[in-house]
Design an enzyme around this catalytic site. Structure first.
Site, PDB file in Angstrom:
ATOM      1  N   ARG A 216      36.813  38.944  37.173  1.00 14.06           N
ATOM      2  CA  ARG A 216      37.048  37.514  36.984  1.00 14.06           C
ATOM      3  C   ARG A 216      36.616  37.083  35.580  1.00 14.06           C
ATOM      4  O   ARG A 216      37.282  36.258  34.947  1.00 14.06           O
ATOM      5  CB  ARG A 216      36.287  36.716  38.051  1.00 14.06           C
ATOM      6  CG  ARG A 216      36.876  36.898  39.450  1.00 14.06           C
ATOM      7  CD  ARG A 216      36.254  35.948  40.444  1.00 14.06           C
ATOM      8  NE  ARG A 216      35.064  36.465  41.088  1.00 14.06           N
ATOM      9  CZ  ARG A 216      35.035  37.028  42.293  1.00 14.06           C
ATOM     10  NH1 ARG A 216      36.161  37.193  42.978  1.00 14.06           N
ATOM     11  NH2 ARG A 216      33.908  37.441  42.827  1.00 14.06           N
ATOM     12  N   PHE A 232      47.128  34.472  45.806  1.00 13.57           N
ATOM     13  CA  PHE A 232      46.167  34.957  46.806  1.00 13.57           C
ATOM     14  C   PHE A 232      44.761  34.550  46.366  1.00 13.57           C
ATOM     15  O   PHE A 232      43.844  35.363  46.286  1.00 13.57           O
ATOM     16  CB  PHE A 232      46.256  36.482  46.982  1.00 13.57           C
ATOM     17  CG  PHE A 232      47.650  36.995  47.202  1.00 13.57           C
ATOM     18  CD1 PHE A 232      48.238  36.956  48.461  1.00 13.57           C
ATOM     19  CD2 PHE A 232      48.388  37.534  46.146  1.00 13.57           C
ATOM     20  CE1 PHE A 232      49.527  37.438  48.664  1.00 13.57           C
ATOM     21  CE2 PHE A 232      49.667  38.020  46.331  1.00 13.57           C
ATOM     22  CZ  PHE A 232      50.253  37.973  47.598  1.00 13.57           C
ATOM     23  N   ASP A 254      47.344  30.160  48.180  1.00 10.39           N
ATOM     24  CA  ASP A 254      46.905  31.013  49.280  1.00 10.39           C
ATOM     25  C   ASP A 254      47.574  30.540  50.566  1.00 10.39           C
ATOM     26  O   ASP A 254      47.852  29.347  50.722  1.00 10.39           O
ATOM     27  CB  ASP A 254      45.381  30.985  49.433  1.00 10.39           C
ATOM     28  CG  ASP A 254      44.853  32.210  50.153  1.00 10.39           C
ATOM     29  OD1 ASP A 254      44.430  33.161  49.467  1.00 10.39           O
ATOM     30  OD2 ASP A 254      44.884  32.216  51.403  1.00 10.39           O
ATOM     31  N   ASP A 303      45.891  38.943  43.251  1.00 12.09           N
ATOM     32  CA  ASP A 303      44.737  39.539  43.944  1.00 12.09           C
ATOM     33  C   ASP A 303      45.018  39.552  45.457  1.00 12.09           C
ATOM     34  O   ASP A 303      44.345  38.868  46.226  1.00 12.09           O
ATOM     35  CB  ASP A 303      43.471  38.738  43.631  1.00 12.09           C
ATOM     36  CG  ASP A 303      42.212  39.339  44.250  1.00 12.09           C
ATOM     37  OD1 ASP A 303      42.255  40.534  44.622  1.00 12.09           O
ATOM     38  OD2 ASP A 303      41.209  38.620  44.381  1.00 12.09           O
ATOM     39  N   CYS A 343      43.353  46.478  46.458  1.00 13.81           N
ATOM     40  CA  CYS A 343      42.050  46.785  47.041  1.00 13.81           C
ATOM     41  C   CYS A 343      42.186  47.801  48.178  1.00 13.81           C
ATOM     42  O   CYS A 343      41.270  47.946  48.994  1.00 13.81           O
ATOM     43  CB  CYS A 343      41.358  45.518  47.536  1.00 13.81           C
ATOM     44  SG  CYS A 343      42.271  44.629  48.811  1.00 13.81           S
TER      45      CYS A 343
END
Length: 402
Positions: A216, A232, A254, A303, A343
């Protein structure tokens, strides 16, 4: 504690991961188990020829049947042993990261298999994912409080988030709730100069994704004076870092109404409500709409949640990552920047890079790699324990073909 009454013998040629430095023994690597035991008990592990490999806890409900605690013959898995492991984990964090809020214990990567402990200011959040470590959980937490207090850090409360589905595979119930006295589960933290209200009871996983802390910060220099789209956004972390860095406009997106409500609250907390706005939408639907409208951004951030949690669904995940990156590149101004990540442990760095490359070719964009990063150091990557390496984070400059 170290009452081992059973011996697990490995098949010839088995336990390759363990012998390379990992901590897991799978059910199909075991030849026989001799002696009395209950699931969750400590057992000795021998190779096919009787060579001692270690001591760990067993659970025949799980495909990961044994998780090793120690490789040293004669090592007692007792209070002193656990204190040594916990202190080593904390000492490592003090050396490598800002400990205001951080992950203190990261399971196998800290040689405490199956246990995660996050620190949010003066609150601890614990997630126990294996039956054997579940028995040791309260003792480990007691030790951790003592270790922190020795450094002058007082812990106000502990909340358990052992509500992950993986516990069902271990033959365990999903549980969540206070360990000890109740407290306000909305906790204010500060990271990279940005303030957040973290809901440790209702937020995703342990309440906040600490692993992206320095990623970030890495996008900040690209966002000054920029128009930024954060996809996201969860509770707004990348968007708020962009706003704090001086972006002229930030849109965070989101699908979760709860996440967007929390992100909006976080924007107010930081005095960024005029610059950073959040909307509830499906990113896969929104990006094509933005493309039709001719919307363009200086920086686009992706993300997403893990698109795959098993080898069997990797092909579908590739399609998802390719689609989302392709759509995002179309919205980046010529010479602008794309920050994109995965991820999922099963989406390897090479596979992820190839997927992004294919997306760029499909939309006739050239991408220049600015930076490649991974998870923050408080989520250490233990070589030979592949599952500990999961976060891949690229920053690219996107250039139109000319």
């Amino acid at each position: 504690m170290n009452q081992c009454n059973a011996v697990v013998t490995i098949k010839k040629g088995g336990a390759r991961s363990l012998k390379s430095g990992g901590l897991w023994i799978y059910d199909n690597e075991i030849d026989q188990i001799v002696g009395d035991y209950e699931n969750g008990d400590l057992v000795y592990v021998h190779d096919f020829d009787g060579y001692y490999l270690g001591c760990g806890f067993i659970n025949t409900y799980s495909k990961i049947t044994v998780r090793i605690m120690s490789r040293i013959k004669g090592q007692e898995i007792d209070h002193e042993f656990l204190a040594m492991r916990v202190k080593a984990a904390w000492d490592y964090r003090k050396t490598t990261v800002d400990t205001g809020s951080c992950r203190i214990i990261f399971g196998e990567a800290d040689f405490i298999p199956g246990l995660v402990v996050d620190k949010f200011a003066d609150i601890l959040v614990v997630q126990s994912l294996a039956m054997g470590i579940d028995r040791m959980k309260l003792e480990i937490l007691s030790i951790l409080r003592e270790v922190l207090e020795t450094d002058g850090i007082s812990i106000r409360g502990i909340y358990e988030r052992s509500d992950a589905k993986v516990r069902l595979q271990e033959g365990m119930e999903r549980i969540k709730g206070f360990i000890g006295e109740p407290f306000d589960t909305k906790v204010e933290i500060e990271e990279n100069g940005v303030k957040y209200l973290v809901d440790v009871a209702e937020g995703q996983k342990t309440g906040f994704f600490l692993d992206q802390k320095y990623n970030r910060a890495a996008i900040a220099k690209l966002c000054k004076g920029a128009r930024v789209l954060d996809c996201f956004t969860h509770t707004g972390s990348f968007a708020l870092n962009a706003g704090k860095a001086g972006a002229k406009e930030v849109i965070g997106v989101d699908a979760s109404e709860l996440g967007v409500a929390q992100a909006t609250e976080n924007a107010m907390l930081n005095g960024l409500s005029d610059t950073v706005k959040f909307i509830t939408a499906d990113v896969f639907d929104l990006l094509p709409e933005y493309e039709k409208k001719g919307e363009m951004f200086d920086v686009v951030i992706l993300d997403p949640p893990a698109f795959t949690k098993s080898k069997n669904s990797v092909k579908n995940a590739i399609k998802g990552y390719r689609e989302i990156n392709l759509r995002a590149m179309k919205l980046v101004k010529d010479g602008g920047y794309l920050a994109t990540c995965s991820c999922s442990h099963f989406m390897t760095p090479d596979l992820f890079a190839e997927t992004i490359s294919q997306a760029a070719k499909n939309v006739r964009k050239r991408i220049r790699q600015v930076e490649y990063r991974t998870q923050a150091p408080d989520h250490p990557i233990l070589w030979a324990a592949d599952e500990s390496y999961y976060l891949k984070f690229f920053i690219f400059q996107v250039v139109d073909e000319k």
